[in-house]
Motif scaffolding. Structure first.
Motif, short mmCIF file in Angstrom:
data_model
loop_
_atom_site.label_atom_id
_atom_site.label_comp_id
_atom_site.label_asym_id
_atom_site.label_seq_id
_atom_site.Cartn_x
_atom_site.Cartn_y
_atom_site.Cartn_z
N SER A 383 -2.76 -3.48 -3.86
CA SER A 383 -1.79 -4.58 -3.83
C SER A 383 -0.56 -4.12 -3.06
N LEU A 384 0.02 -5.01 -2.32
CA LEU A 384 1.13 -4.65 -1.45
C LEU A 384 2.41 -4.42 -2.25
N PRO A 385 3.15 -3.36 -1.93
CA PRO A 385 4.41 -3.09 -2.65
C PRO A 385 5.51 -4.03 -2.17
N MET A 386 6.54 -4.14 -2.97
CA MET A 386 7.77 -4.79 -2.51
C MET A 386 8.71 -3.67 -2.08
N PHE A 387 8.76 -3.42 -0.79
CA PHE A 387 9.59 -2.31 -0.30
C PHE A 387 11.06 -2.56 -0.63
N SER A 388 11.74 -1.49 -1.11
CA SER A 388 13.16 -1.61 -1.43
C SER A 388 13.97 -1.61 -0.13
N SER A 389 15.26 -1.64 -0.25
CA SER A 389 16.12 -1.69 0.93
C SER A 389 16.34 -0.30 1.54
N GLY A 390 15.69 0.72 0.98
CA GLY A 390 15.86 2.07 1.51
C GLY A 390 15.06 2.30 2.77
N LYS A 391 14.98 3.56 3.19
CA LYS A 391 14.32 3.91 4.44
C LYS A 391 12.81 3.70 4.35
N ILE A 392 12.25 3.08 5.41
CA ILE A 392 10.80 2.92 5.56
C ILE A 392 10.35 3.85 6.69
N VAL A 393 9.33 4.63 6.45
CA VAL A 393 8.78 5.51 7.48
C VAL A 393 7.48 4.88 8.01
N VAL A 394 7.40 4.75 9.34
CA VAL A 394 6.18 4.26 10.00
C VAL A 394 5.57 5.44 10.73
N MET A 395 4.32 5.75 10.41
CA MET A 395 3.62 6.86 11.08
C MET A 395 2.45 6.32 11.88
N THR A 396 2.40 6.66 13.17
CA THR A 396 1.31 6.21 14.05
C THR A 396 0.68 7.42 14.72
N PRO A 397 -0.64 7.38 14.97
CA PRO A 397 -1.33 8.56 15.52
C PRO A 397 -1.08 8.74 17.01
N ILE A 398 -1.22 9.99 17.46
CA ILE A 398 -1.17 10.23 18.91
C ILE A 398 -2.33 9.48 19.57
#
Length: 544
Positions: A383-398
């Protein structure tokens, strides 16, 4: 042989590509000297709508001036999704980007396939393109398939047939000839025919139950053309060396005689290694394909090979290895295709580009595209979280080269040793921007196998994979992060085929989402799902 008439006939049996945004001397020679009757445009030929229109008008005028009886078929690889030679990209502003096969199948609604294909066809037709090498009729039976994957509508032959027919109907409705590919089926192989020769060990009964089902349905529905592929199926060809595209047992006995296909048969590009590395190379392959019963032979890139294919065909006719009466009978099918999809010279020449009408069409099509992409994103588990207003990290592969039909297009940045450069892919940069529009503090990290997991992962992590079932190092990184980022909600986004999301190695993350392709439009739709703006209603068309 009556050189003049015979050469004009022979020219109708080839489709060649060229380089540049304008009519080059090479393509002018092909049309005037070799009487080539069909041209394929590649991404390298597309800058914008008006330029393509001007280019096609120039090509058609060249053909008319050279005495061609009928206008040129102008083809393009426009499957939508990841293989969209006509769609807008970083270096061109052309056609609307629509979902590809697996993404459109994830909507569960073939009407989206039909409507998006018809909309795409109207854009192509407006600039003079009249032949699209689509739909993909391959059933993606092998999850390790390196060349089809998300270009397929899935692993269920019945659903693949349903969606492929919808695409074929949509293209035809828009005035563009469809070409179902890659006959007799490229879905159950783990070798890419761009690089080697795939061998499919299946009986005729097994082929009837899976590979051939979509093609049978398309043939019954009257599909205009079918593209043969470069794979060996010994049960059909009787040997372990001859690709289907060069096999008379496949092209004539099976496709023409058994399945009663009456339309045009075109080969896949003969410059792929599966044909190029055979004895005699591409020129001899062209003769073999015509002798097998192909109507049109495709060679996309190299002028020396274009000339070689033509000259070897002339010699084969003179030596009696190819018969002009068979070529003329085949030519009647090509003429019928042209009459239906090109019309007359007056239909193709002298039509000014209507920028206002195109802008209106594209505004409508953009809405349809957004709607289809919104329906395609799937929540596979969790189930999808409700992201807080803090930092979100997006990681994508080379970036890795995993699919020659997609990754090895001309213009991709490479190192001196030929490896794709280790930079953030533009589509993943666009995804990070999509996240930034929804969160105030976003850090975008590009990860490789040696990624150092000892860092701050903020208040939430979106971990993007790309075919991590084959590039398992991505899941190694994910497992290390889960240990390091204990308590941080993690959403895994599979940005291509979703097979890794069915693995036990993703257990324990908050949610697994599939976008089925990494076009900017698909990733934007995924972002809207991840941030709970849109409910995920897509369903995966493949399973393990």
């Amino acid at each position: 042989m009556n050189l003049s008439d015979d050469k004009r006939e022979i020219g109708q049996h080839f489709v060649f590509g060229f380089h540049g945004h304008e009519v080059s001397e090479d393509v002018r020679e092909l049309i005037t000297k070799y009487h080539v009757g069909n041209i394929i445009l590649m991404k390298r030929n597309v800058r914008n709508m008006k330029q393509v229109h001007t280019l096609v008008q120039s090509l058609q005028q060249c053909a008319r001036d050279a005495g061609h009886m009928y206008p040129l078929m102008i083809g393009i690889d426009q499957e939508n999704g990841l293989v969209s030679a006509f769609s807008s990209a970083a270096k061109c502003q052309a056609g609307t980007q629509f979902p590809g096969a697996m993404a459109i199948a994830a909507t569960g609604d073939p009407e989206y396939a039909r409507n998006c294909s018809a909309a795409s066809a109207r854009e192509m037709k407006a600039v003079g393109i009249n032949w699209s090498y689509s739909p993909v009729g391959d059933v993606n039976s092998d999850p390790q398939n390196p060349v089809i994957g998300v270009r397929s509508f899935g692993d269920d032959p019945k659903k693949v047939a349903q969606f492929a027919k919808a695409v074929s109907d949509g293209l035809t409705e828009g005035g563009v000839a469809p070409s179902a590919k890659h006959f007799p089926g490229h879905g159950d192989t783990n070798i890419d025919s761009h690089l080697g020769l795939p061998i499919i060990n299946k009986s005729r009964m097994e082929l009837d139950q899976t590979e051939l089902k979509p093609f049978k349905e398309l043939i019954d529905a009257g599909v205009a053309s079918i593209m043969t592929g470069h794979m060996v199926i010994q049960a059909l060809s009787g040997d372990g060396e001859t690709p289907a595209s060069l096999s008379r047992a496949v092209t004539t006995t099976l496709l023409r005689n058994d399945l009663l296909f009456k339309g045009v048969i075109v080969t896949d590009c003969l410059e792929m290694n599966s044909v190029k590395e055979r004895q005699g190379g591409v020129p001899h392959g062209a003769v073999e394909a015509l002798a097998a019963g192909a109507d049109v032979v495709m060679v996309c890139h190299t002028m020396a090979l274009h000339r070689g294919a033509m000259e070897d065909t002339y010699k084969a006719v003179q030596k009696g290895k190819l018969h002009m009466d068979e070529l003329r009978k085949s030519g009647e099918r090509i003429t019928a295709l042209k009459r239906k999809f090109t019309g007359t010279w007056d239909d193709v020449l002298g039509n000014p580009f209507d920028e206002k009408a195109m802008n209106a069409l594209q505004a409508t099509n953009k809405k349809l595209s957004e709607e289809a992409y919104a329906k395609s994103t799937a929540l596979i588990s969790g189930s999808l979280p409700m992201f807080s207003s803090g930092k979100i990290v997006v990681m994508t592969p080379i970036v890795e080269s995993l699919n020659a039909a997609v990754d090895d297009a001309e213009g991709v940045q490479r190192t001196g040793k030929g490896h794709v450069r280790n930079t953030a892919a533009p589509y993943y940069v666009s995804f990070a921007e999509s996240v930034r529009r929804r969160a105030a503090d976003v850090e975008h990290l590009v990860y490789a196998a040696d990624f150092d997991c000892r860092r701050d992962f903020g208040e939430g992590l979106i971990f993007v994979t790309r075919n991590a079932d084959r590039s398992a190092w991505q899941l190694d990184v994910l497992e290390n992060i889960r240990i390091q980022a204990s308590g941080v909600p993690i959403v895994v986004l599979a940005s291509c085929a979703p097979y890794e999301l069915f693995s036990g190695r993703v257990l324990g993350v908050q949610a697994c989402v599939a976008s089925f392709e990494y076009t900017g439009e698909a990733l934007e739709a995924a972002a809207s799902v991840i941030f709970n703006e849109v409910i995920a209603v897509g369903e995966s068309p493949v399973s393990i």
